[in-house]
Design a protein around this motif. Structure first.
Motif, PDB file in Angstrom:
ATOM      1  N   UNK A  73       0.738  -1.098   0.076  1.00 24.74           N
ATOM      2  CA  UNK A  73      -0.192   0.156  -0.054  1.00 24.74           C
ATOM      3  C   UNK A  73       0.862   1.221   0.155  1.00 24.74           C
ATOM      4  N   UNK A  74       0.333   2.350  -0.716  1.00 20.51           N
ATOM      5  CA  UNK A  74       1.022   3.479  -0.751  1.00 20.51           C
ATOM      6  C   UNK A  74       0.670   4.532   0.603  1.00 20.51           C
ATOM      7  N   UNK A  75       1.507   5.401   1.003  1.00 19.09           N
ATOM      8  CA  UNK A  75       1.212   6.249   1.850  1.00 19.09           C
ATOM      9  C   UNK A  75       0.198   7.522   1.195  1.00 19.09           C
ATOM     10  N   UNK A  76      -0.941   7.436   1.467  1.00 18.03           N
ATOM     11  CA  UNK A  76      -1.668   8.704   0.706  1.00 18.03           C
ATOM     12  C   UNK A  76      -1.659   9.748   1.346  1.00 18.03           C
ATOM     13  N   UNK A  93       2.339   9.463  -3.172  1.00 18.17           N
ATOM     14  CA  UNK A  93       1.716   8.388  -2.669  1.00 18.17           C
ATOM     15  C   UNK A  93       0.418   8.137  -2.941  1.00 18.17           C
ATOM     16  N   UNK A  94      -0.410   9.221  -3.092  1.00 14.04           N
ATOM     17  CA  UNK A  94      -1.966   9.290  -3.415  1.00 14.04           C
ATOM     18  C   UNK A  94      -1.973   8.869  -4.799  1.00 14.04           C
ATOM     19  N   UNK A  95      -1.314   9.652  -5.722  1.00 14.57           N
ATOM     20  CA  UNK A  95      -1.377   9.409  -7.141  1.00 14.57           C
ATOM     21  C   UNK A  95      -1.010   7.906  -7.554  1.00 14.57           C
ATOM     22  N   UNK A  96       0.182   7.353  -6.613  1.00 16.49           N
ATOM     23  CA  UNK A  96       0.593   5.899  -7.029  1.00 16.49           C
ATOM     24  C   UNK A  96      -0.564   4.947  -6.726  1.00 16.49           C
ATOM     25  N   UNK A 146      -9.644   3.688  -5.284  1.00 19.64           N
ATOM     26  CA  UNK A 146     -10.713   3.848  -6.484  1.00 19.64           C
ATOM     27  C   UNK A 146     -11.770   4.576  -6.377  1.00 19.64           C
ATOM     28  N   UNK A 147     -11.912   5.289  -4.805  1.00 18.41           N
ATOM     29  CA  UNK A 147     -12.926   6.003  -4.546  1.00 18.41           C
ATOM     30  C   UNK A 147     -12.622   7.663  -4.729  1.00 18.41           C
ATOM     31  N   UNK A 148     -13.565   8.313  -4.115  1.00 14.21           N
ATOM     32  CA  UNK A 148     -13.141   9.993  -3.898  1.00 14.21           C
ATOM     33  C   UNK A 148     -11.828  10.074  -3.290  1.00 14.21           C
ATOM     34  N   UNK A 149     -11.531  11.178  -3.558  1.00 19.15           N
ATOM     35  CA  UNK A 149      -9.971  11.637  -3.181  1.00 19.15           C
ATOM     36  C   UNK A 149     -10.068  12.535  -2.003  1.00 19.15           C
ATOM     37  N   UNK A 150     -11.286  12.992  -1.439  1.00 20.03           N
ATOM     38  CA  UNK A 150     -11.546  14.042  -0.241  1.00 20.03           C
ATOM     39  C   UNK A 150     -10.600  13.339   0.700  1.00 20.03           C
ATOM     40  N   UNK A 151      -9.664  14.316   1.556  1.00 21.99           N
ATOM     41  CA  UNK A 151      -8.919  13.933   2.502  1.00 21.99           C
ATOM     42  C   UNK A 151      -7.755  13.179   2.366  1.00 21.99           C
ATOM     43  N   UNK A 152      -7.463  12.968   0.990  1.00 22.59           N
ATOM     44  CA  UNK A 152      -6.045  12.580   0.418  1.00 22.59           C
ATOM     45  C   UNK A 152      -5.101  13.514   0.354  1.00 22.59           C
ATOM     46  N   UNK A 153      -3.719  13.372   0.748  1.00 22.17           N
ATOM     47  CA  UNK A 153      -2.580  14.255   0.848  1.00 22.17           C
ATOM     48  C   UNK A 153      -3.039  15.688   1.337  1.00 22.17           C
ATOM     49  N   UNK A 154      -3.464  15.793   2.737  1.00 22.59           N
ATOM     50  CA  UNK A 154      -3.938  16.848   3.459  1.00 22.59           C
ATOM     51  C   UNK A 154      -2.936  18.097   3.222  1.00 22.59           C
ATOM     52  N   UNK A 155      -3.603  19.401   2.823  1.00 19.10           N
ATOM     53  CA  UNK A 155      -2.680  20.458   2.684  1.00 19.10           C
ATOM     54  C   UNK A 155      -2.146  20.622   1.389  1.00 19.10           C
ATOM     55  N   UNK A 156      -2.630  19.507   0.272  1.00 17.35           N
ATOM     56  CA  UNK A 156      -2.400  19.567  -0.950  1.00 17.35           C
ATOM     57  C   UNK A 156      -3.292  20.036  -1.970  1.00 17.35           C
TER      58      UNK A 156
END
Length: 274
Positions: free
Chosen positions: A14-17, A22-25, A33-43
């Motif tokens: 697993x990648x570090x999202x 890491x989120x993109x990988x 495969x779902x919504x991206x809300x909350x991934x890579x906070x601050x970006x």
């Protein structure tokens, strides 16, 4: 309309999202495969519009004329899927969980990978996303209901027209977050400093005044609960180009699926104005 994930192969590790690469990988490899809300906070996360070069200049004029729903973060060279200025090892063809392919204004496919559709004349527009200002609201102690409830933000077509440019025209789409009146006032102050990701709300309260008949039936995303002491707060939304595409019917277009964004290396702080 077909939906395919055939080109995605989940990674064994697993990648570090919590970081953008890491989120993109994780998305590219199929483990997210779902919504991206909350991934890579601050970006910064971005909405996508991908058009042939012959439509790109008109769409750019449309975006400039409608900066609230369409704040431009980046524009690619024709045929270049990498956009290195907004992300290392970023590939626009694979790094969004789900896309929508449009032909003559109709959705024809919702693939997890658009490599088979890629062409040398395609121009990518990355448009600011409300997920960026949500982090600022969370840091101020304001709850974001769709994150709490683990779903996509509710989005609605409105009766508010956009400013047309060339062939592009259609209704404004808004995203909604329920808040207490006190939090709504604070949200206006916070998001007003972030014009690069939609800025302050366009409407508070009475959804019928902007053509929304039923908050329980969003046009995109998922319905969320609204408490008795809360009002709906509406922001201009980067899904607006999708309502415009359905209205204007360009020959070919690719967008993100609502709620599934491109995660960039850009810091939300860079988009703030004092």
């Amino acid at each position: 309309m077909a939906r395919s994930n055939a080109l995605r192969q989940p990674s064994a590790a697993p990648q570090d999202v919590s970081n953008p690469l890491g989120a993109r990988l994780a998305i590219r490899e199929g483990s997210h495969t779902g919504p991206t809300a909350g991934m890579a906070p601050g970006c910064v996360q971005g909405n996508l519009v991908i058009l042939p070069k012959y439509d790109a200049a008109d769409f750019l004029r449309f975006a400039v004329a409608n900066p609230k729903p369409c704040p431009i973060i980046a524009v690619s060279e024709p045929g270049d899927p990498h956009l290195a200025a907004i992300g290392s090892d970023l590939d626009i063809r694979t790094d969004v969980p789900r896309y929508v392919v449009w032909k003559d204004g109709r959705k024809t496919e919702e693939p997890a990978d658009i490599t088979p559709h890629w062409r040398d004349d395609l121009v990518t527009f990355v448009i600011g996303c409300s997920y960026s200002f949500e982090q600022a609201l969370i840091e101020d102690g304001i709850e974001i209901r769709h994150i709490t409830e683990g779903c996509a933000v509710p989005m609605y077509r409105t009766s508010i027209p956009t400013t047309p440019a060339g062939p592009f025209h259609g209704p404004l789409v808004v995203s909604m977050r329920p808040m207490t009146p006190a939090n709504a006032i604070r949200a206006v102050q916070i998001t007003g400093r972030l014009p690069g990701v939609h800025g302050a709300p366009v409407h508070l309260g009475r959804p019928d005044l902007i053509g929304i008949a039923d908050l329980a039936k969003p046009d995109y995303g998922d319905a969320v609960s609204i408490r008795d002491d809360e009002i709906p707060v509406f922001w201009a939304c980067g899904v607006t180009p999708q309502s415009v595409i359905a209205t204007s019917r360009p020959r070919f277009c690719i967008t993100h699926y609502p709620g599934s964004m491109i995660v960039t290396d850009l810091s939300n702080a860079r988009l703030s104005v004092s």
